[in-house]
Design an enzyme around this catalytic site. Structure first.
Site, PDB file in Angstrom:
ATOM      1  N   TRP A   1      -1.444   3.684  -2.502  1.00 46.88           N
ATOM      2  CA  TRP A   1      -0.263   3.163  -1.815  1.00 46.88           C
ATOM      3  C   TRP A   1       0.663   2.408  -2.756  1.00 46.88           C
ATOM      4  O   TRP A   1       1.884   2.530  -2.668  1.00 46.88           O
ATOM      5  CB  TRP A   1      -0.677   2.315  -0.618  1.00 46.88           C
TER       6      TRP A   1
ATOM      7  N   ASP B   1       2.185  -5.412   0.818  1.00 51.62           N
ATOM      8  CA  ASP B   1       1.953  -4.405   1.836  1.00 51.62           C
ATOM      9  C   ASP B   1       0.572  -4.699   2.414  1.00 51.62           C
ATOM     10  O   ASP B   1      -0.449  -4.408   1.790  1.00 51.62           O
ATOM     11  CB  ASP B   1       2.011  -3.014   1.200  1.00 51.62           C
TER      12      ASP B   1
ATOM     13  N   LYS C   1      -2.933   0.576  12.156  1.00 51.13           N
ATOM     14  CA  LYS C   1      -4.269   0.374  11.614  1.00 51.13           C
ATOM     15  C   LYS C   1      -4.999  -0.780  12.307  1.00 51.13           C
ATOM     16  O   LYS C   1      -6.158  -0.668  12.650  1.00 51.13           O
ATOM     17  CB  LYS C   1      -4.183   0.132  10.103  1.00 51.13           C
TER      18      LYS C   1
END
Length: 369
Positions: A101, A176, A200
């Site tokens: 990511w 993040d 999530k």
């Protein structure tokens, strides 16, 4: 009905209590005669949902008063563009690469920032470690420094956020925190902006959370779309365009569920953190004590939320997954980029679910020893 345990990395499991309440209110929310998906986002009914969700989240995450909470769309991938559009000031931005990511984030930022510097990377270890902040080569005058504080695919987590001031940098820290938001406390004294997709740990796909310090508003590049300008979004209480109303509603129910959770004298996120430590310890101990399974991440940066593991004999992968499904243990296949297995043990997964997985893993190992 006994529900299976869903170990998906996202969209992920939502607490059963939340789903039951949403089902009960589907056709008629609190006697309004409307379901939430049918409401005007500017009507008093939805505004009450939005205001409570925002207040509950601020309390749960202990968000300081000088931070704005924004409910946006586009997910984490879109924020990889929206952040530099708002914060780069067409200058230099720093990135630390710790997995898939953060790699995607820095690649996207190169479209908008004048210069992107990779100041630390764990690529040489196959993203199984975290680079020591003391070794980072921070840029002078960087507009911000970006990290992915929990790498969903690689299973790496910052258990302590870097103190940029102690490292000699005045750059705001951007995190993040998509895959571990609300699973542990956040040290807001070290953060300038945090973002994450809801799918999530907070609710359904379609909602993106942004928590941004007020002094970072108002610096968007001229090319930044108005709907993505944090100042515009903040000034309009996330209502500049029609927000993801259903996602906000489900997230709000999830926030209320989190507030009800207890572990001893702890409540809310503090209680969840203790529970998550216990879940992660249980699964990592089972992996480490096994002759069949292996986790490759250094012990000091293993994620509590996303736990990848591999069978030493990968010819047995399909049999392992088939047996897991038979026992109601779902979505354990690892990300296609790394293979193996992955158990995402978000807040909605109870300790009993992890115990069921561990029991199956031991049974499978004994059978195939």
């Amino acid at each position: 009905m006994t529900r299976p345990y869903n170990f998906s990395a996202g969209p992920a499991a939502i607490p059963a209590e939340v789903l039951e309440q949403a089902a009960a209110e589907m056709l008629d929310w609190h006697g309004s005669g409307m379901g939430v998906m049918e409401m005007s986002h500017r009507g008093k009914e939805f505004l009450s949902i939005y205001e409570k969700a925002e207040a509950d989240l601020r309390e749960l995450l202990a968000v300081p008063a000088n931070f704005k909470i924004l409910f946006m769309q586009g997910g984490g991938l879109a924020e990889n563009a929206i952040v530099p559009l708002n914060l780069s000031r067409a200058g230099v931005v720093d990135f630390v690469l710790t997995g898939s990511w953060s790699q995607k984030s820095q690649k996207e930022a190169r479209k908008y920032a004048a210069e992107v510097n990779v100041v630390g990377s764990a690529e040489d270890t196959g993203f199984t470690t975290l680079p020591d902040p003391a070794t980072w080569t921070l840029s002078r005058g960087a507009s911000y420094l970006h990290i992915c504080s929990n790498e969903t695919i690689n299973g790496i987590e910052f258990h302590q956020l870097p103190d940029l001031k102690a490292l000699g940098s005045d750059a705001p820290l951007v995190i993040d925190f998509s895959s571990h938001v609300a699973s542990r406390s956040v040290d807001w004294t070290r953060v300038g902006l945090a973002f994450g997709g809801a799918q999530k740990n907070l609710g359904p796909a379609g909602l993106t959370l942004v928590v941004v310090r007020e002094d970072l508003l108002g610096h968007a590049l001229p090319a930044c779309p108005s709907a993505f300008d944090y100042r515009v979004v903040a000034d309009n209480q996330s209502m500049y365009n029609t927000p993801p109303t259903w996602g906000i509603y489900i997230a709000g129910l999830t926030f209320q569920w989190l507030q009800r959770q207890t572990e001893g004298s702890l409540t809310g996120v503090a209680a969840m953190e203790q529970r998550n430590i216990a879940k992660a310890d249980l699964l990592y101990n089972a992996i480490d004590s096994s002759q069949l399974y292996v986790n490759k991440v250094a012990a000091n940066c293993r994620s509590r939320m996303n736990i990848p593991f591999f069978l030493r004999d990968e010819s047995r992968n399909d049999a392992f997954l088939a047996g897991a499904k038979e026992r109601g243990l779902l979505q354990l296949k690892g990300h296609k980029s790394v293979g193996g297995m992955r158990a995402s043990v978000y807040n909605a997964i109870p300790l009993a679910g992890v115990q069921a997985l561990v029991d199956y893993m031991r049974e499978f190992e004994q059978k195939h020893a």
